[in-house]
Design an enzyme around this catalytic site. Structure first.
Site, PDB file in Angstrom:
ATOM      1  N   THR A 146       0.805  -1.228   0.000  1.00 62.17           N
ATOM      2  CA  THR A 146       0.000   0.000   0.000  1.00 62.17           C
ATOM      3  C   THR A 146       0.839   1.280   0.000  1.00 62.17           C
ATOM      4  O   THR A 146       0.290   2.380   0.005  1.00 62.17           O
ATOM      5  CB  THR A 146      -0.963   0.000   1.210  1.00 62.17           C
ATOM      6  N   HIS A 447      35.147   4.099 -26.302  1.00 63.93           N
ATOM      7  CA  HIS A 447      35.621   5.489 -26.354  1.00 63.93           C
ATOM      8  C   HIS A 447      34.947   6.199 -27.526  1.00 63.93           C
ATOM      9  O   HIS A 447      34.865   5.629 -28.616  1.00 63.93           O
ATOM     10  CB  HIS A 447      37.134   5.516 -26.558  1.00 63.93           C
TER      11      HIS A 447
HETATM   12  P1  FAD Z   1       3.147   2.948  -4.066  1.00 63.56           P
HETATM   13  O1  FAD Z   1       3.763   3.238  -5.360  1.00 63.56           O
HETATM   14  O2  FAD Z   1       2.950   4.064  -3.115  1.00 63.56           O
HETATM   15  O3  FAD Z   1       1.747   2.281  -4.401  1.00 63.56           O
HETATM   16  C1  FAD Z   1       0.831   1.947  -3.415  1.00 63.56           C
HETATM   17  C2  FAD Z   1      -0.547   1.864  -4.046  1.00 63.56           C
HETATM   18  O4  FAD Z   1      -1.429   1.259  -3.106  1.00 63.56           O
HETATM   19  C3  FAD Z   1      -1.160   3.224  -4.384  1.00 63.56           C
HETATM   20  O5  FAD Z   1      -1.607   3.229  -5.712  1.00 63.56           O
HETATM   21  C4  FAD Z   1      -2.335   3.360  -3.413  1.00 63.56           C
HETATM   22  O6  FAD Z   1      -3.438   4.060  -3.973  1.00 63.56           O
HETATM   23  C5  FAD Z   1      -2.702   1.907  -3.187  1.00 63.56           C
HETATM   24  N1  FAD Z   1      -3.384   1.651  -1.920  1.00 63.56           N
HETATM   25  C6  FAD Z   1      -3.021   2.056  -0.685  1.00 63.56           C
HETATM   26  N2  FAD Z   1      -3.875   1.552   0.233  1.00 63.56           N
HETATM   27  C7  FAD Z   1      -4.791   0.824  -0.445  1.00 63.56           C
HETATM   28  C8  FAD Z   1      -5.923   0.075  -0.047  1.00 63.56           C
HETATM   29  N3  FAD Z   1      -6.253  -0.081   1.248  1.00 63.56           N
HETATM   30  N4  FAD Z   1      -6.667  -0.530  -1.019  1.00 63.56           N
HETATM   31  C9  FAD Z   1      -6.310  -0.413  -2.327  1.00 63.56           C
HETATM   32  N5  FAD Z   1      -5.243   0.289  -2.751  1.00 63.56           N
HETATM   33  C10 FAD Z   1      -4.497   0.890  -1.816  1.00 63.56           C
HETATM   34  N6  FAD Z   1      11.626   5.985  -6.487  1.00 63.56           N
HETATM   35  C11 FAD Z   1      12.592   5.582  -7.349  1.00 63.56           C
HETATM   36  O7  FAD Z   1      13.079   4.453  -7.236  1.00 63.56           O
HETATM   37  N7  FAD Z   1      13.022   6.398  -8.362  1.00 63.56           N
HETATM   38  C12 FAD Z   1      12.520   7.643  -8.529  1.00 63.56           C
HETATM   39  O8  FAD Z   1      12.936   8.348  -9.448  1.00 63.56           O
HETATM   40  C13 FAD Z   1      11.524   8.097  -7.643  1.00 63.56           C
HETATM   41  N8  FAD Z   1      10.993   9.325  -7.791  1.00 63.56           N
HETATM   42  C14 FAD Z   1       9.992   9.730  -6.934  1.00 63.56           C
HETATM   43  C15 FAD Z   1       9.489  11.011  -7.084  1.00 63.56           C
HETATM   44  C16 FAD Z   1       8.496  11.467  -6.234  1.00 63.56           C
HETATM   45  C17 FAD Z   1       7.941  12.849  -6.414  1.00 63.56           C
HETATM   46  C18 FAD Z   1       7.994  10.601  -5.219  1.00 63.56           C
HETATM   47  C19 FAD Z   1       6.895  11.056  -4.307  1.00 63.56           C
HETATM   48  C20 FAD Z   1       8.499   9.322  -5.054  1.00 63.56           C
HETATM   49  C21 FAD Z   1       9.521   8.882  -5.910  1.00 63.56           C
HETATM   50  N9  FAD Z   1      10.090   7.617  -5.776  1.00 63.56           N
HETATM   51  C22 FAD Z   1      11.089   7.213  -6.619  1.00 63.56           C
HETATM   52  C23 FAD Z   1       9.645   6.676  -4.730  1.00 63.56           C
HETATM   53  C24 FAD Z   1       8.696   5.630  -5.347  1.00 63.56           C
HETATM   54  O9  FAD Z   1       7.616   6.293  -5.958  1.00 63.56           O
HETATM   55  C25 FAD Z   1       8.207   4.677  -4.282  1.00 63.56           C
HETATM   56  O10 FAD Z   1       9.303   4.116  -3.596  1.00 63.56           O
HETATM   57  C26 FAD Z   1       7.378   3.555  -4.886  1.00 63.56           C
HETATM   58  O11 FAD Z   1       6.271   4.060  -5.584  1.00 63.56           O
HETATM   59  C27 FAD Z   1       6.898   2.585  -3.809  1.00 63.56           C
HETATM   60  O12 FAD Z   1       6.172   1.584  -4.414  1.00 63.56           O
HETATM   61  P2  FAD Z   1       5.058   0.764  -3.615  1.00 63.56           P
HETATM   62  O13 FAD Z   1       4.547  -0.251  -4.568  1.00 63.56           O
HETATM   63  O14 FAD Z   1       5.582   0.303  -2.322  1.00 63.56           O
HETATM   64  O15 FAD Z   1       3.901   1.818  -3.256  1.00 63.56           O
END
Ligand code: FAD
Ligand code: NAI
Length: 469
Positions: A146, A447
């Site tokens: 999440t 290179h």
């Molecule tokens: P998330 O991508 O946060 O996805 C979680 C999903 O779960 C969301 O869509 C949410 O809506 C959904 N969700 C939550 N709770 C529920 C629920 N109860 N029921 C249904 N759905 C739910 N990382 C990099 O490696 N490179 C980068 O260049 C980079 N740039 C970034 C730039 C910005 C501006 C930001 C904010 C972050 C960046 N990151 C980057 C970090 C990266 O986005 C996160 O580390 C990554 O998205 C985490 O993935 P995740 O799958 O754990 O969660």
């Protein structure tokens, strides 16, 4: 009621990759996402949109500042910010559509709505607007993915209009005249660069005594020099106490190093002081899943929670908040569920800051090696000594390699310079195979390329004999 081998909650890079790998391994898989578009923070409001704006603003900056030196004259150059945001939105929607395509291709059932545990094997899905029927899923295993949300301290209340998080900074209607940024971490510097290139006056207020302070100290020092040239101002060792808004103006109140109160004024304030795990209304108590003292879901080294059959990955668990770390964890859990014995080397997760010059790193920093008492050698090489850098006018930055003093094994690689976000992978591969600095120095590098700086830094680390310095 639908029944699945695996249900993934959250469709970010952790969740959707976990779902694909589960389906590839023959597990009947469902994925639940609150929003209509798949892809999570990364695709919708994180990695992808920020990189789209970084690329557009870098093109503008180069056209404005560097094209004339290349012999390209332009009249009436100005940013069309509306078009920049429109293109960024198109990139986001194409990328999110791609995830939907992958779900269909792998026959993964997608449920739209907020997922919450009813008990450890039952999950309910409700539309976030509260309308529509509740859907109920029965599942043998669940992967919680999440993710995270922007964090702010008390007194830094994000109103989403003038006091903003990264999410709003990616959809502004105008280029700020003066943008104040709290936090010189990754978000502050990437988005600060975007607006500084587009003409905003940007001032960054940071608590630590350096920028990107989680990286090798030398990288922050170099990056600060480059960003100062872009016009960004830094107020280090300043602790922000609060932010106030009056009409279209914002004021940041901070204490400087001496403990004196100082104020900064601007028309927007970006709060970029970290992100927090997102577990709202997930029903963790109903499933009996424990959290740690920082609000993250507690997992063991196999990403298992304390409840049999429930796993957690990505930003919602401990470790770096990075998309590729979340993806690796997604694959790990899927393969474990299919009876395999996967492995993640957390020491070799690269980190990248997409400013220009870019910064990239893998393995130990010099500060960490010093603190551990390990004996090490340092080799470095500046990009300005490369023909490739002179040809493209990308003269800033260096590659730094840290190797074990006795065995010559590479322990950490830190780079600031052109395209190092891509070049770092050479170091990751080398370290995965436990290469020595000499191994890297004996590999033939094409290179002229920027990668020659890696070979030269390795030569410097292994025997203090760079060829071009
Ligand atoms: P998330 O991508 O946060 O996805 C979680 C999903 O779960 C969301 O869509 C949410 O809506 C959904 N969700 C939550 N709770 C529920 C629920 N109860 N029921 C249904 N759905 C739910 N990382 C990099 O490696 N490179 C980068 O260049 C980079 N740039 C970034 C730039 C910005 C501006 C930001 C904010 C972050 C960046 N990151 C980057 C970090 C990266 O986005 C996160 O580390 C990554 O998205 C985490 O993935 P995740 O799958 O754990 O969660
Ligand atoms: P961050 O943890 O990188 O930086 C936050 C900064 O705010 C720190 O330098 C901290 O010292 C400072 N700070 C905290 N409280 C303060 C105060 N009261 N006054 C002044 N300064 C204060 O967090 P950021 O930039 O918000 O990014 C969040 C996460 O998103 C990062 O952990 C990163 O993993 C991820 N991300 C990754 C990107 C990438 O891989 N290129 C890009 C953007 C985000």
């Amino acid at each position: 009621m639908s029944t699945y081998d695996v249900t993934v909650i959250g469709s970010g890079p952790g969740g959707y990759v976990a779902a694909i790998r589960c389906a590839q391994l023959g597990l009947k898989t469902a994925i639940i996402e609150r929003y209509n578009t798949l892809g999570g923070t990364c695709l919708n409001v994180g990695c992808i949109p920020s990189k789209a704006l970084l690329d557009s603003s870098e093109h503008y900056h180069n056209a404005h500042k560097n094209f004339a030196k290349h012999g390209i004259e332009l009249d009436n150059l100005r940013p069309n910010f509306e078009q920049m945001i429109k293109r960024k939105n198109e990139v986001v929607s194409q990328t999110c559509d791609g995830v939907k395509y992958l779900m269909d291709k792998n026959k993964i059932d997608v449920f739209t709505g907020h997922g919450s545990f009813k008990d450890r094997n039952t999950i309910e899905v409700n539309a976030i607007d509260g309308k529509g029927d509740t859907q109920t899923i029965s599942t043998k295993n669940t992967i919680i993915a999440t993710g995270s949300k922007p964090f702010s301290f008390p007194g830094m209340d994000i109103d989403k209009e003038r006091i903003i998080s990264s999410t709003e900074a990616l959809v502004l209607k105008e280029i700020p005249k003066k943008l104040l940024i709290i936090g010189a971490g990754v978000i502050g510097l990437e988005l600060g660069s975007v607006y500084a290139r587009l003409g905003s006056e940007v001032e960054v207020i940071e608590y630590a005594d350096g920028i990107i302070s989680f990286m090798d100290k030398s990288m922050g020092k170099e990056l600060q020099k480059s960003l100062k040239k872009l016009g960004m101002k830094f107020h280090l060792s300043h602790k922000v106490k609060n932010v106030e808004r009056k009409g279209d103006k914002v004021t940041v109140n901070a204490d400087n190093k001496k403990g004196e109160a100082v104020t900064f004024e601007g028309d927007y304030c970006l709060v970029a002081v970290g992100r927090k795990p997102y577990t709202d209304k997930l029903g963790l108590d109903k499933a009996g899943v424990k959290m740690d003292d920082r609000g993250r879901i507690e997992t063991d080294t196999h990403l298992k929670t304390n409840v049999e059959g429930i796993y957690a990955i990505g930003d919602v668990v401990k470790g770096a908040m990075l998309a590729h770390k979340a993806e690796e964890e997604g694959v790990y859990v899927a393969e474990m569920l299919a009876g395999q014995k996967p492995h993640i080397n957390y020491n070799l997760i690269p980190g990248v800051v997409y400013t220009w010059p870019e910064v990239a790193a893998v393995g130990a920093t010099e500060e960490e090696l010093k603190a551990s008492g390990k004996k090490y050698k340092v080799g470095s090489f500046p990009f300005k000594a490369l023909g490739r850098s002179r040809a493209s006018m990308d003269l800033e930055g260096l590659v730094k390699i840290l190797a074990d003093e006795e065995t010559d094994e590479v322990l950490g690689v830190h780079m600031i310079g052109p395209r190092v976000a891509d070049i770092i992978m050479e170091a990751v591969v080398a370290m995965e195979y436990r290469a020595s600095a000499e191994d890297i120095s004996r590999i033939c590098h094409a290179h002229p390329t920027f990668t020659e700086a890696v070979k030269e830094a390795a030569l410097d680390a292994t025997a203090k004999r760079p060829l071009h310095l």
